[in-house]
Design a protein around this motif. Structure first.
Motif, PDB file in Angstrom:
ATOM      1  N   GLU A  47       0.857  -1.177   0.000  1.00 42.31           N
ATOM      2  CA  GLU A  47       0.000   0.000   0.000  1.00 42.31           C
ATOM      3  C   GLU A  47       0.897   1.233   0.000  1.00 42.31           C
ATOM      4  OE1 GLU A  47      -3.847   1.814   2.303  1.00 42.31           O
ATOM      5  OE2 GLU A  47      -2.659   0.317   3.335  1.00 42.31           O
ATOM      6  N   VAL A  48       0.471   2.279  -0.705  1.00 40.14           N
ATOM      7  CA  VAL A  48       1.263   3.494  -0.831  1.00 40.14           C
ATOM      8  C   VAL A  48       0.424   4.693  -0.412  1.00 40.14           C
ATOM      9  CG1 VAL A  48       2.504   4.980  -2.452  1.00 40.14           C
ATOM     10  CG2 VAL A  48       2.627   2.494  -2.710  1.00 40.14           C
ATOM     11  N   ILE A  49       1.018   5.564   0.397  1.00 41.38           N
ATOM     12  CA  ILE A  49       0.397   6.819   0.798  1.00 41.38           C
ATOM     13  C   ILE A  49       1.305   7.939   0.284  1.00 41.38           C
ATOM     14  CG2 ILE A  49      -0.409   8.255   2.715  1.00 41.38           C
ATOM     15  CD1 ILE A  49      -1.894   5.568   2.518  1.00 41.38           C
ATOM     16  N   ILE A  50       0.717   8.920  -0.404  1.00 44.47           N
ATOM     17  CA  ILE A  50       1.471  10.012  -1.017  1.00 44.47           C
ATOM     18  C   ILE A  50       1.111  11.337  -0.354  1.00 44.47           C
ATOM     19  CG2 ILE A  50       1.925  11.291  -3.145  1.00 44.47           C
ATOM     20  CD1 ILE A  50       2.756   8.405  -3.484  1.00 44.47           C
ATOM     21  N   LEU A  51       2.141  12.097   0.034  1.00 45.72           N
ATOM     22  CA  LEU A  51       1.977  13.471   0.528  1.00 45.72           C
ATOM     23  C   LEU A  51       2.814  14.380  -0.355  1.00 45.72           C
ATOM     24  CD1 LEU A  51       2.446  12.907   4.370  1.00 45.72           C
ATOM     25  CD2 LEU A  51       0.310  13.270   3.167  1.00 45.72           C
ATOM     26  N   VAL A  52       2.250  15.525  -0.721  1.00 45.20           N
ATOM     27  CA  VAL A  52       2.953  16.511  -1.542  1.00 45.20           C
ATOM     28  C   VAL A  52       2.913  17.848  -0.794  1.00 45.20           C
ATOM     29  CG1 VAL A  52       3.053  17.658  -3.804  1.00 45.20           C
ATOM     30  CG2 VAL A  52       2.272  15.281  -3.647  1.00 45.20           C
ATOM     31  N   PRO A  53       3.911  18.117   0.077  1.00 40.08           N
ATOM     32  CA  PRO A  53       3.867  19.347   0.874  1.00 40.08           C
ATOM     33  C   PRO A  53       4.125  20.618   0.082  1.00 40.08           C
ATOM     34  CG  PRO A  53       5.842  18.090   1.380  1.00 40.08           C
ATOM     35  CD  PRO A  53       5.018  17.249   0.458  1.00 40.08           C
ATOM     36  N   THR A  54       4.835  20.521  -1.052  1.00 46.88           N
ATOM     37  CA  THR A  54       5.049  21.692  -1.895  1.00 46.88           C
ATOM     38  C   THR A  54       4.857  21.320  -3.358  1.00 46.88           C
ATOM     39  OG1 THR A  54       7.433  21.298  -2.037  1.00 46.88           O
ATOM     40  CG2 THR A  54       6.700  22.781  -0.305  1.00 46.88           C
ATOM     41  N   GLY A  55       4.244  22.219  -4.109  1.00 41.96           N
ATOM     42  CA  GLY A  55       4.019  22.001  -5.530  1.00 41.96           C
ATOM     43  C   GLY A  55       2.751  21.211  -5.807  1.00 41.96           C
ATOM     44  N   LYS A  56       2.599  20.829  -7.072  1.00 43.17           N
ATOM     45  CA  LYS A  56       1.451  20.029  -7.517  1.00 43.17           C
ATOM     46  C   LYS A  56       1.955  18.914  -8.419  1.00 43.17           C
ATOM     47  CE  LYS A  56      -2.125  23.511  -7.377  1.00 43.17           C
ATOM     48  NZ  LYS A  56      -3.174  24.222  -8.095  1.00 43.17           N
ATOM     49  N   VAL A  57       1.394  17.721  -8.206  1.00 46.44           N
ATOM     50  CA  VAL A  57       1.795  16.554  -8.978  1.00 46.44           C
ATOM     51  C   VAL A  57       0.538  15.868  -9.506  1.00 46.44           C
ATOM     52  CG1 VAL A  57       2.997  14.337  -8.900  1.00 46.44           C
ATOM     53  CG2 VAL A  57       3.848  16.245  -7.545  1.00 46.44           C
ATOM     54  N   GLN A  58       0.556  15.554 -10.795  1.00 44.99           N
ATOM     55  CA  GLN A  58      -0.553  14.830 -11.406  1.00 44.99           C
ATOM     56  C   GLN A  58      -0.206  13.346 -11.443  1.00 44.99           C
ATOM     57  OE1 GLN A  58      -2.514  16.282 -15.077  1.00 44.99           O
ATOM     58  NE2 GLN A  58      -1.800  14.346 -15.943  1.00 44.99           N
ATOM     59  N   PHE A  59      -1.053  12.541 -10.821  1.00 48.11           N
ATOM     60  CA  PHE A  59      -0.886  11.091 -10.834  1.00 48.11           C
ATOM     61  C   PHE A  59      -1.877  10.492 -11.812  1.00 48.11           C
ATOM     62  CE2 PHE A  59       1.155  12.147  -6.942  1.00 48.11           C
ATOM     63  CZ  PHE A  59       2.062  11.138  -6.691  1.00 48.11           C
ATOM     64  N   ASN A  60      -1.453   9.461 -12.509  1.00 45.26           N
ATOM     65  CA  ASN A  60      -2.341   8.654 -13.317  1.00 45.26           C
ATOM     66  C   ASN A  60      -2.348   7.280 -12.649  1.00 45.26           C
ATOM     67  OD1 ASN A  60      -3.264   6.709 -15.301  1.00 45.26           O
ATOM     68  ND2 ASN A  60      -3.147   8.387 -16.771  1.00 45.26           N
ATOM     69  N   VAL A  61      -3.477   6.923 -12.055  1.00 41.49           N
ATOM     70  CA  VAL A  61      -3.607   5.654 -11.336  1.00 41.49           C
ATOM     71  C   VAL A  61      -4.646   4.809 -12.058  1.00 41.49           C
ATOM     72  CG1 VAL A  61      -4.117   4.549  -9.131  1.00 41.49           C
ATOM     73  CG2 VAL A  61      -3.045   6.815  -9.160  1.00 41.49           C
ATOM     74  N   GLU A  62      -4.171   3.735 -12.687  1.00 42.96           N
ATOM     75  CA  GLU A  62      -5.056   2.833 -13.420  1.00 42.96           C
ATOM     76  C   GLU A  62      -5.927   3.607 -14.418  1.00 42.96           C
ATOM     77  OE1 GLU A  62      -5.320  -0.647 -13.114  1.00 42.96           O
ATOM     78  OE2 GLU A  62      -3.615  -0.631 -11.758  1.00 42.96           O
ATOM     79  N   GLY A  63      -5.328   4.611 -15.091  1.00 39.08           N
ATOM     80  CA  GLY A  63      -6.038   5.378 -16.112  1.00 39.08           C
ATOM     81  C   GLY A  63      -6.815   6.578 -15.596  1.00 39.08           C
ATOM     82  N   GLU A  64      -6.889   6.760 -14.293  1.00 38.43           N
ATOM     83  CA  GLU A  64      -7.597   7.901 -13.710  1.00 38.43           C
ATOM     84  C   GLU A  64      -6.587   8.956 -13.270  1.00 38.43           C
ATOM     85  OE1 GLU A  64     -10.560   8.938  -9.962  1.00 38.43           O
ATOM     86  OE2 GLU A  64     -10.322   6.857 -10.602  1.00 38.43           O
ATOM     87  N   GLU A  65      -6.792  10.197 -13.718  1.00 34.03           N
ATOM     88  CA  GLU A  65      -5.880  11.283 -13.357  1.00 34.03           C
ATOM     89  C   GLU A  65      -6.381  12.023 -12.125  1.00 34.03           C
ATOM     90  OE1 GLU A  65      -5.179  13.768 -16.768  1.00 34.03           O
ATOM     91  OE2 GLU A  65      -3.903  12.248 -17.696  1.00 34.03           O
ATOM     92  N   ILE A  66      -5.435  12.346 -11.234  1.00 38.10           N
ATOM     93  CA  ILE A  66      -5.748  13.104 -10.026  1.00 38.10           C
ATOM     94  C   ILE A  66      -4.560  14.003  -9.704  1.00 38.10           C
ATOM     95  CG2 ILE A  66      -4.940  11.262  -8.514  1.00 38.10           C
ATOM     96  CD1 ILE A  66      -7.131  12.155  -6.518  1.00 38.10           C
ATOM     97  N   VAL A  67      -4.860  15.240  -9.292  1.00 34.70           N
ATOM     98  CA  VAL A  67      -3.808  16.174  -8.904  1.00 34.70           C
ATOM     99  C   VAL A  67      -3.704  16.174  -7.385  1.00 34.70           C
ATOM    100  CG1 VAL A  67      -3.063  18.594  -8.908  1.00 34.70           C
ATOM    101  CG2 VAL A  67      -4.113  17.600 -10.966  1.00 34.70           C
ATOM    102  N   VAL A  68      -2.473  16.029  -6.894  1.00 28.32           N
ATOM    103  CA  VAL A  68      -2.215  16.003  -5.457  1.00 28.32           C
ATOM    104  C   VAL A  68      -1.341  17.207  -5.108  1.00 28.32           C
ATOM    105  CG1 VAL A  68      -1.271  14.651  -3.541  1.00 28.32           C
ATOM    106  CG2 VAL A  68      -2.325  13.489  -5.490  1.00 28.32           C
ATOM    107  N   ASP A  69      -1.724  17.896  -4.039  1.00 28.46           N
ATOM    108  CA  ASP A  69      -0.943  19.021  -3.534  1.00 28.46           C
ATOM    109  C   ASP A  69      -0.993  18.987  -2.014  1.00 28.46           C
ATOM    110  OD1 ASP A  69      -3.445  20.066  -2.828  1.00 28.46           O
ATOM    111  OD2 ASP A  69      -3.454  21.548  -4.436  1.00 28.46           O
TER     112      ASP A  69
END
Length: 99
Positions: A47-69
């Motif tokens: 299992e993976v947990i992602i934190l993005v304290p600075t900036g913005k990152v676009q993830f593509n997970v199984e074809g679904e795009e999500i922006v994490v900040d």
């Protein structure tokens, strides 16, 4: 108790990815990405947990795009294929958790 320091990347480096710590059931990875840098599609057995304290990152997970900040946290299930693109200069913390 242990304290771990993050290291900055130099101006001549592209993305910087490094493991900060590893325990019996967890791993913490620190990434620094410049806008436009990518991490190719891959998966994790954990299992993976992602934190993005600075900036913005676009993830593509199984074809679904999500922006994490800094206002969100992303959870990725084991074996879910994912890739990422830094939309801005970004710092990313990746927690891999083994049951």
């Amino acid at each position: 108790m242990q304290q771990f320091e993050t290291t900055g990347k130099t101006d001549d480096q592209r993305k910087k990815i490094g493991q900060l710590l590893r325990t019996a059931n967890a791993r913490l990875i620190h990434m620094q990405l410049d806008a436009g840098e990518e991490v190719a599609e891959h998966d994790s057995p954990d299992e993976v947990i992602i934190l993005v304290p600075t900036g913005k990152v676009q993830f593509n997970v199984e074809g679904e795009e999500i922006v994490v900040d800094r206002k969100s946290v992303l959870q990725i299930a084991p074996k879910e294929r994912h890739s990422l693109l830094a939309l801005e200069n970004a710092e990313v913390f990746v927690f891999q958790i083994t049951p």
